[in-house]
Design an enzyme around this catalytic site. Structure first.
Site, PDB file in Angstrom:
ATOM      1  N   SER A 164      40.824  37.207  52.585  1.00 32.50           N
ATOM      2  CA  SER A 164      40.308  37.140  51.056  1.00 32.50           C
ATOM      3  C   SER A 164      41.334  36.971  50.072  1.00 32.50           C
ATOM      4  O   SER A 164      42.305  36.987  50.508  1.00 32.50           O
ATOM      5  CB  SER A 164      39.102  38.364  50.938  1.00 32.50           C
ATOM      6  OG  SER A 164      39.944  39.720  50.724  1.00 32.50           O
ATOM      7  N   LYS A 198      47.156  45.962  49.772  1.00 31.28           N
ATOM      8  CA  LYS A 198      47.256  46.104  48.023  1.00 31.28           C
ATOM      9  C   LYS A 198      48.740  46.377  47.729  1.00 31.28           C
ATOM     10  O   LYS A 198      49.450  46.573  48.414  1.00 31.28           O
ATOM     11  CB  LYS A 198      46.404  47.239  47.641  1.00 31.28           C
ATOM     12  CG  LYS A 198      44.946  47.189  47.899  1.00 31.28           C
ATOM     13  CD  LYS A 198      44.363  46.141  47.418  1.00 31.28           C
ATOM     14  CE  LYS A 198      42.867  46.202  47.923  1.00 31.28           C
ATOM     15  NZ  LYS A 198      41.959  44.830  47.401  1.00 31.28           N
TER      16      LYS A 198
END
Length: 306
Positions: free
Chosen positions: A110, A167
């Protein structure tokens, strides 16, 4: 971003396969092979005795070393299930050691880390950058280093530890993180932003504002979507140490608890991260992403991760 492991979520599966094939391999080396050898020796001794007896009785016997060797080879041959187990064991053990202690591959599914990581990037994660951990239980046994601001880190999602997320580390233990008007302030010092050319997201496609975000320890690119607010307050969940954060509808401030890290995606307005589901504890750390080793749609993507 829920990462897709290239080898699948196979830590436990690999471990079980390694144990089973290893037991079979050891059983063969230390017991079954010796048993076959003893049976072969007995059969060869009987063969030689029979040949000698025939010769002593005046019966001429042609020496047939080939038949004797074939008899021995047949008796020493491993059963197919043992042969395959012995062949697979070193391969499985090598893969298990590599992905558990050195490097593990993942696929980016994604866009929460765009522009740093694109959909389809195949990445490698350094498993020992932040310490050596036991596989399966992920317990640190050797302390090597700690995550630094700006690192791109893979970790077990605190809400569901069966999922791996990726992240960027924004806050380390003790940091005071403020996010207001889509700008960060760390420990009272505003982070500097350098405007860059707008970024075209080919996946949608749309243009996003692009900036070079200069954290205290590193600089990297981020994206902002002008059509979205700085914070979706309705998406903020309850999480451990929630009392360390103060929220309003367009701003928040968090003090990172000891043993935890504050994570954000580089695609700031399209990333569910520590702003919404909280901090990442040290025990959830998987490793540091350091290399895009392949993207079949764009070979130019191959290279280091910054």
């Amino acid at each position: 971003m829920n990462l897709q492991p290239i080898l699948g979520n196979f830590a436990l599966i690999l471990f079980v396969a390694m144990v089973i094939t290893g037991i079979i391999w050891c059983l063969d080396v230390f017991y079954l092979a010796k048993k076959r050898r003893a049976a072969a020796n007995a059969a060869l001794a009987e063969y030689d005795a029979r040949t000698a007896k025939l010769t002593a009785n005046g019966i001429k016997v042609d020496s047939n070393d080939h038949a004797r060797a074939a008899l021995e080879a047949g008796l020493l041959r491993q059963p197919t299930w043992i042969e395959y187990s012995g062949s697979f064991f070193p391969v499985i053990a090598l893969v298990f050691v590599l992905r558990s202690f050195l490097w593990e591959p993942f696929k980016i599914p994604s866009s929460s880390m765009v522009p740093t990581l694109l959909v389809g990037d195949l990445i490698l994660v350094n498993k020992y950058a932040y310490g050596v951990r036991l596989p399966i239980i992920n317990k640190k046994i050797i302390d090597i280093g700690n995550p630094q601001r700006g690192d791109v880190m893979v970790f077990k999602y605190p809400k569901d530890e069966s999922q791996d997320y990726i992240k960027r580390v924004i806050g380390v233990p003790g940091d005071k993180i403020t996010y207001e008007n889509k700008r960060l302030t760390i420990n009272g010092t505003p982070v500097q932003y350098e405007p860059m050319d707008d970024y075209l997201d080919n996946e949608h496609p749309v243009y996003y504002k692009q900036f070079l975000e200069k954290l205290p320890d590193t600089a990297h690119r981020i994206l902002n979507d002008d059509t979205k607010p700085p914070l979706d307050y309705g998406g903020v969940e309850n999480f451990p140490h929630r009392e360390s954060c103060t929220y309003s509808y367009d701003k928040f401030t968090c003090i990172v608890p000891e043993g935890n890290y504050f994570m954000m995606g580089d695609n700031r307005d399209n990333s569910a991260d520590s702003r919404y589901w909280g901090f990442v504890p040290d025990k959830n750390i998987v490793g540091k992403a350091f290399l895009v080793w392949m993207n079949f749609s764009n070979l130019k993507r191959i290279g280091g991760i910054h």
